[in-house]
Design an enzyme around this catalytic site. Structure first.
Site, PDB file in Angstrom:
ATOM      1  N   ARG A 109       0.906  -1.077  -0.078  1.00 39.66           N
ATOM      2  CA  ARG A 109       0.049   0.034  -0.078  1.00 39.66           C
ATOM      3  C   ARG A 109       0.893   1.057  -0.021  1.00 39.66           C
ATOM      4  NH1 ARG A 109      -2.412   2.749   4.822  1.00 39.66           N
ATOM      5  NH2 ARG A 109      -4.182   4.202   3.806  1.00 39.66           N
ATOM      6  N   HIS A 169      -3.056  11.370   1.293  1.00 43.61           N
ATOM      7  CA  HIS A 169      -2.644  11.009   2.689  1.00 43.61           C
ATOM      8  C   HIS A 169      -2.236  12.334   3.230  1.00 43.61           C
ATOM      9  CE1 HIS A 169      -1.814   7.115   4.902  1.00 43.61           C
ATOM     10  NE2 HIS A 169      -1.313   7.977   5.660  1.00 43.61           N
ATOM     11  N   GLU A 195      -8.088   8.040   6.064  1.00 43.74           N
ATOM     12  CA  GLU A 195      -8.511   8.408   7.347  1.00 43.74           C
ATOM     13  C   GLU A 195      -9.167   9.958   7.179  1.00 43.74           C
ATOM     14  OE1 GLU A 195      -5.487   8.714  10.433  1.00 43.74           O
ATOM     15  OE2 GLU A 195      -5.142   6.559  10.117  1.00 43.74           O
ATOM     16  N   ASN A 254      -8.218   1.715   9.236  1.00 47.13           N
ATOM     17  CA  ASN A 254      -6.977   1.837   9.887  1.00 47.13           C
ATOM     18  C   ASN A 254      -7.222   1.715  11.580  1.00 47.13           C
ATOM     19  OD1 ASN A 254      -5.989   2.489   7.442  1.00 47.13           O
ATOM     20  ND2 ASN A 254      -5.163   4.717   7.988  1.00 47.13           N
ATOM     21  N   TYR A 286      -5.600   0.602  15.348  1.00 39.45           N
ATOM     22  CA  TYR A 286      -4.495   0.386  16.302  1.00 39.45           C
ATOM     23  C   TYR A 286      -4.955  -0.079  17.590  1.00 39.45           C
ATOM     24  CZ  TYR A 286      -1.637   2.479  12.523  1.00 39.45           C
ATOM     25  OH  TYR A 286      -1.004   2.766  11.429  1.00 39.45           O
ATOM     26  N   GLU A 289      -4.330  -0.442   7.801  1.00 38.91           N
ATOM     27  CA  GLU A 289      -3.053   0.136   8.727  1.00 38.91           C
ATOM     28  C   GLU A 289      -3.573  -0.671  10.112  1.00 38.91           C
ATOM     29  OE1 GLU A 289      -2.065   4.129   9.421  1.00 38.91           O
ATOM     30  OE2 GLU A 289      -2.217   4.403   7.286  1.00 38.91           O
TER      31      GLU A 289
END
Ligand code: NAG
Ligand code: NAG
Ligand code: NAG
Length: 508
Positions: free
Chosen positions: A117, A161, A207, A347, A349, A416
């Site tokens: 990516r 991005h 995002e 994404n 985390y 991500e």
């Protein structure tokens, strides 16, 4: 054979324990957080569907360097970095991918990546934001894409991005203006035309929610705008601008998706998706107020941008709470935007806990937490060092299950996912290995329960520039020695682990 069965039954046991936790997630808080982390521990690449894709990624500004070379002009991220954010770290040189991509693609191949990516720097390809294409920029992306393809690695490309050309920010305020829709679509058209014969997976905006909130409400990501009351010297309006930007992002995305469908889909047969930042979201207590606040948090963080793309309009909660500050879709726009999405990129985390708080006025962190009337608390597993993310693999399961159930099981790519550690603390990054083992296992559980998740991109391939921490933290499979003029790449334990996994070895 016995071993396999044994593994399976062990896994089922774990599965059912985790399912119990997820299905009763109002009770989640009663469990010590460490138990939230239960996920399938024993699995291999072969347990995933054959067409599931595994890769890793990076982005233009974080990886390329050569910021002033061959006709590239600054983006809003260059400006942001050079004005002292992220400890003053910038992407002028970083990992120098502009010159080192061949060696890096070879490293990707050796690691076993199936896909990579990357993002295109708009201001490298079209330096003024609109108008003439920069031949050197075009050449670079053609070279990089060809290098990936010739090594059997599929490129998944993001168009924006955090790096809008500064020229468009200066000219009309960038994403704050509707003019962006036309310029973004024209930029996307160049990319589809030039690279679409080799690129099948396009993400318009990375995002979207964090770009709008972090960039226009908190002032912590480019372009770093917010109300002056939030940060001294900040310019902007934290309670209106994020919603305007979110709206323009949606219009630009949808126009781009329609352009692709009309002009390129038949020949190129690719897909155009949208990316959001996500958390696992759980109520702070099982009190009704916190459970309701948790649903609001889903509506504000996910529904705000995904509902319009699937259902054609903002969630009722968001409309009611934001009122006149929320732009309105005309009936025509609403019809156009509805369904303009081939996949959702997430994404992910870590997880947060949501605590209802009607009195909240501290708009210093998330300006719209007053719209949300809730406090967001990082899930704390107690034993997580403060420079790492609390590891809550079940949060990814829960997110994927939520997207499946609420949005009719759309294709999902985990764009991500990764663990932050101190940069060059050690090459033996055991906590990162444990993190990947847990999260990939949790994703496998979701796939087994019917989630249409189709790919996973570990963040990140190399230790380059990080958005929030500059060069202070790292997520990479490979450490990059910035003091060495050759910027040598060194594999960490996690690189070996991922490589073994991709080559079909079990994760135990
Ligand atoms: C598994 O999927 C089914 C069907 O979508 C859903 O009803 C169920 O809640 C899911 N199970 C868990 C534990 O999430
Ligand atoms: C932001 O906009 C709102 C609505 O127009 C206005 O009431 C408020 O005063 C503005 N705040 C700032 C800091 O400009
Ligand atoms: C603590 C640690 O892992 N330090 C490493 C930092 O990177 C250099 C390579 O440039 C290694 O030699 C060190 O061991």
């Amino acid at each position: 054979m016995d071993r396999r069965e044994n593994k399976r039954s062990r896994m089922e046991k774990k599965d059912s324990r985790r399912m119990f936790i997820v299905s009763l997630y109002s009770l989640v808080l009663l469990f010590p957080a460490a138990q939230l982390a239960a996920a399938a521990d024993y699995y291999s690449r072969a347990d995933f569907p054959a067409d599931f894709v595994f890769g890793s990624g990076t982005t233009a500004y974080q990886y390329e360097g050569a910021a002033f070379q061959d006709g590239r002009t600054p983006s809003i991220w260059d400006t942001f970095a050079h004005s002292g954010h992220a400890s003053g770290a910038n992407g002028d040189v970083t990992c120098d991918g502009y010159h080192k991509y061949k060696g890096d693609v070879k490293l990707m191949k050796d690691t076993g990546l199936e896909a990579f990516r990357l993002s295109i720097s708009w201001s490298r390809l079209i330096p003024n934001g609109r108008g003439p294409v920069n031949p050197k920029g075009l050449q670079f992306y053609n070279n990089l894409i060809d290098e990936l393809i010739s090594h059997g690695i599929r490129p998944h490309v993001t168009l924006h991005h955090f790096d809008l050309p500064q020229a468009l920010e200066d000219e009309y305020g960038g994403w704050l203006s509707r003019k962006i829709v036309k310029d973004f679509t024209a930029y996307a058209k160049v990319c589809f035309r030039e690279f679409g014969d080799r690129v099948s997976f396009w993400t318009t905006v990375n995002e979207g929610n964090v770009f709008a909130l972090g960039g226009y409400s908190q002032g912590v990501v480019p372009p770093g705008r917010c109300s002056p009351s939030i940060k001294t010297g900040c310019l902007g309006n934290s309670s209106t601008e994020p919603y305007i930007v979110g709206h323009n992002i949606l219009l630009a995305h949808s126009a781009t998706w329609r352009l692709y469908r009309k002009k390129y889909k038949a020949t190129q047969k690719g897909y155009v998706g949208f990316n959001i930042y996500t958390w696992g979201i759980v109520p702070y207590t099982n009190a009704k107020e916190d459970v309701l606040a948790t649903q609001r948090a889903y509506d504000f963080f996910i529904g705000w941008l995904i509902d319009p793309l699937i259902f054609g309009n903002y969630p009722e909660t968001v409309k009611q709470r934001v009122q006149g500050r929320l732009p309105v879709f005309t009936k025509y726009e609403s019809e156009k935007i509805k369904g303009s999405l081939d996949f959702i990129g997430v994404n992910h985390y870590t997880s947060i806990l949501v605590k209802d708080d009607p009195s909240i006025h501290d708009i210093d962190k998330w300006a719209f937490s007053s719209d949300l009337s809730a406090k967001l608390i990082l899930a704390n597993t107690g034993d997580t060092p403060s420079d790492q993310y609390p590891m809550v693999p079940s949060g990814l399961y829960q997110l994927l299950e939520y997207l499946k159930q609420v949005y009719g099981n759309p294709p999902i790519y985990v764009h991500e996912n990764g663990q932050k550690m101190r940069r060059n603390g050690t090459l033996i990054d055991t906590p990162r290995v444990e993190y990947f083992r847990g999260y990939i296992g949790s994703m496998l559980d979701a796939v087994k329960n019917g989630s249409n998740t189709k790919g996973y991109f570990a963040w990140t391939f190399l230790d380059c520039l990080e958005l929030l921490d500059g060069y202070g933290s790292s997520y990479g499979f490979y450490y990059v020695d910035l003091d060495d003029k050759d910027l040598t790449r060194y594999p960490k334990l996690s690189a070996h682990w991922y490589s073994n996994f991709l080559q079909g070895k079990s994760t135990t």
